[in-house]
Motif scaffolding. Structure first.
Motif, short mmCIF file in Angstrom:
data_model
loop_
_atom_site.label_atom_id
_atom_site.label_comp_id
_atom_site.label_asym_id
_atom_site.label_seq_id
_atom_site.Cartn_x
_atom_site.Cartn_y
_atom_site.Cartn_z
N GLN A 77 47.16 -36.83 35.99
CA GLN A 77 48.35 -36.01 35.96
C GLN A 77 48.87 -35.74 37.37
O GLN A 77 50.08 -35.83 37.63
CB GLN A 77 48.06 -34.68 35.25
CG GLN A 77 49.27 -33.77 35.17
CD GLN A 77 48.94 -32.43 34.56
OE1 GLN A 77 47.80 -31.97 34.59
NE2 GLN A 77 49.93 -31.78 34.00
N ALA A 78 47.98 -35.41 38.29
CA ALA A 78 48.39 -35.14 39.67
C ALA A 78 48.99 -36.39 40.31
O ALA A 78 49.99 -36.31 41.05
CB ALA A 78 47.20 -34.64 40.48
N TYR A 79 48.41 -37.54 40.02
CA TYR A 79 48.91 -38.79 40.56
C TYR A 79 50.31 -39.09 40.05
O TYR A 79 51.23 -39.37 40.82
CB TYR A 79 47.95 -39.93 40.21
CG TYR A 79 48.46 -41.29 40.58
CD1 TYR A 79 48.71 -41.62 41.91
CD2 TYR A 79 48.70 -42.26 39.62
CE1 TYR A 79 49.18 -42.87 42.27
CE2 TYR A 79 49.16 -43.52 39.97
CZ TYR A 79 49.41 -43.81 41.28
OH TYR A 79 49.88 -45.05 41.63
N ARG A 80 50.50 -39.01 38.73
CA ARG A 80 51.81 -39.31 38.14
C ARG A 80 52.86 -38.29 38.60
O ARG A 80 54.01 -38.66 38.87
CB ARG A 80 51.72 -39.33 36.61
CG ARG A 80 50.78 -40.38 36.07
CD ARG A 80 51.24 -41.78 36.34
NE ARG A 80 50.15 -42.71 36.09
CZ ARG A 80 50.20 -43.99 36.38
NH1 ARG A 80 51.28 -44.52 36.91
NH2 ARG A 80 49.17 -44.78 36.13
N LYS A 81 52.49 -37.03 38.70
CA LYS A 81 53.41 -36.00 39.17
C LYS A 81 53.82 -36.27 40.61
O LYS A 81 54.99 -36.18 40.97
CB LYS A 81 52.77 -34.62 39.04
CG LYS A 81 53.67 -33.47 39.48
CD LYS A 81 52.95 -32.14 39.25
CE LYS A 81 53.82 -30.97 39.65
NZ LYS A 81 53.77 -30.68 41.07
N GLY A 82 52.85 -36.62 41.44
CA GLY A 82 53.14 -36.93 42.84
C GLY A 82 54.09 -38.11 42.98
O GLY A 82 55.01 -38.09 43.79
N LEU A 83 53.88 -39.14 42.17
CA LEU A 83 54.78 -40.29 42.20
C LEU A 83 56.20 -39.87 41.80
O LEU A 83 57.18 -40.28 42.42
CB LEU A 83 54.30 -41.39 41.25
CG LEU A 83 53.07 -42.17 41.66
CD1 LEU A 83 52.71 -43.20 40.58
CD2 LEU A 83 53.26 -42.86 43.01
N ALA A 84 56.30 -39.05 40.76
CA ALA A 84 57.61 -38.58 40.30
C ALA A 84 58.31 -37.74 41.38
O ALA A 84 59.54 -37.74 41.45
CB ALA A 84 57.45 -37.76 39.02
N GLU A 85 57.53 -37.06 42.20
CA GLU A 85 58.08 -36.25 43.29
C GLU A 85 58.42 -37.10 44.52
O GLU A 85 58.91 -36.59 45.51
CB GLU A 85 57.10 -35.16 43.69
CG GLU A 85 56.91 -34.11 42.61
CD GLU A 85 55.78 -33.14 42.90
OE1 GLU A 85 54.93 -33.44 43.78
OE2 GLU A 85 55.72 -32.10 42.22
N GLY A 86 58.12 -38.39 44.44
CA GLY A 86 58.45 -39.29 45.55
C GLY A 86 57.41 -39.36 46.65
O GLY A 86 57.68 -39.89 47.73
N LYS A 87 56.21 -38.85 46.37
CA LYS A 87 55.15 -38.92 47.36
C LYS A 87 54.65 -40.36 47.48
O LYS A 87 54.53 -41.07 46.48
CB LYS A 87 54.00 -37.99 47.00
CG LYS A 87 54.37 -36.53 47.08
CD LYS A 87 53.20 -35.64 46.72
CE LYS A 87 53.60 -34.18 46.82
NZ LYS A 87 52.47 -33.30 46.45
N PRO A 88 54.34 -40.81 48.68
CA PRO A 88 53.84 -42.18 48.84
C PRO A 88 52.41 -42.33 48.35
O PRO A 88 51.61 -41.40 48.42
CB PRO A 88 53.92 -42.41 50.35
CG PRO A 88 53.84 -41.04 50.95
CD PRO A 88 54.47 -40.12 49.96
N LYS A 89 52.12 -43.52 47.87
CA LYS A 89 50.77 -43.87 47.42
C LYS A 89 49.99 -44.42 48.61
O LYS A 89 50.51 -45.22 49.38
CB LYS A 89 50.87 -44.92 46.32
CG LYS A 89 49.56 -45.41 45.79
CD LYS A 89 49.79 -46.46 44.72
CE LYS A 89 48.50 -47.17 44.39
NZ LYS A 89 48.69 -48.24 43.45
N VAL A 90 48.75 -43.95 48.75
CA VAL A 90 47.89 -44.49 49.82
C VAL A 90 46.75 -45.28 49.22
O VAL A 90 46.44 -45.20 48.07
CB VAL A 90 47.32 -43.40 50.73
CG1 VAL A 90 48.43 -42.74 51.52
CG2 VAL A 90 46.50 -42.39 49.99
#
Length: 90
Positions: A77-90
């Motif tokens: 959930q945190a990963y998908r939410k972060g992606l939706a917020e435009g946070k970059p994936k590391v």
């Protein structure tokens, strides 16, 4: 020094956590698939193709790895939410 809480400005894929767990336990994708009941193709997709972890998979991961299904779901959930917020994936 600041009183503001630290916030992470990037996301880590749930599959990266799974990959680290398998590596730490010296388990191959195929070996893990055999003992978890999750197909090797699905495990591979979670690790390499950003396939989401659902409740059924989380329960199976938890049963084998000893990491509660709830934690797997929170990571997802945190990963998908972060992606939706435009946070970059590391």
């Amino acid at each position: 020094m600041t009183d503001k809480p630290w916030k992470c400005n990037w996301v880590v894929a749930t599959g990266d956590f799974l990959s680290e767990e398998l590596e730490a336990r010296e388990l191959s994708i195929e070996g893990f698939a055999t003992i978890s009941g999750v197909s090797a193709d699905v495990i591979d997709d979670i690790i390499h193709k950003d396939f989401p972890i659902n409740e059924e998979i989380a329960v199976k991961l938890g049963a084998v790895l000893g990491i509660k299904a709830e934690l797997w779901m929170k990571l997802e959930q945190a990963y998908r939410k972060g992606l939706a917020e435009g946070k970059p994936k590391v």
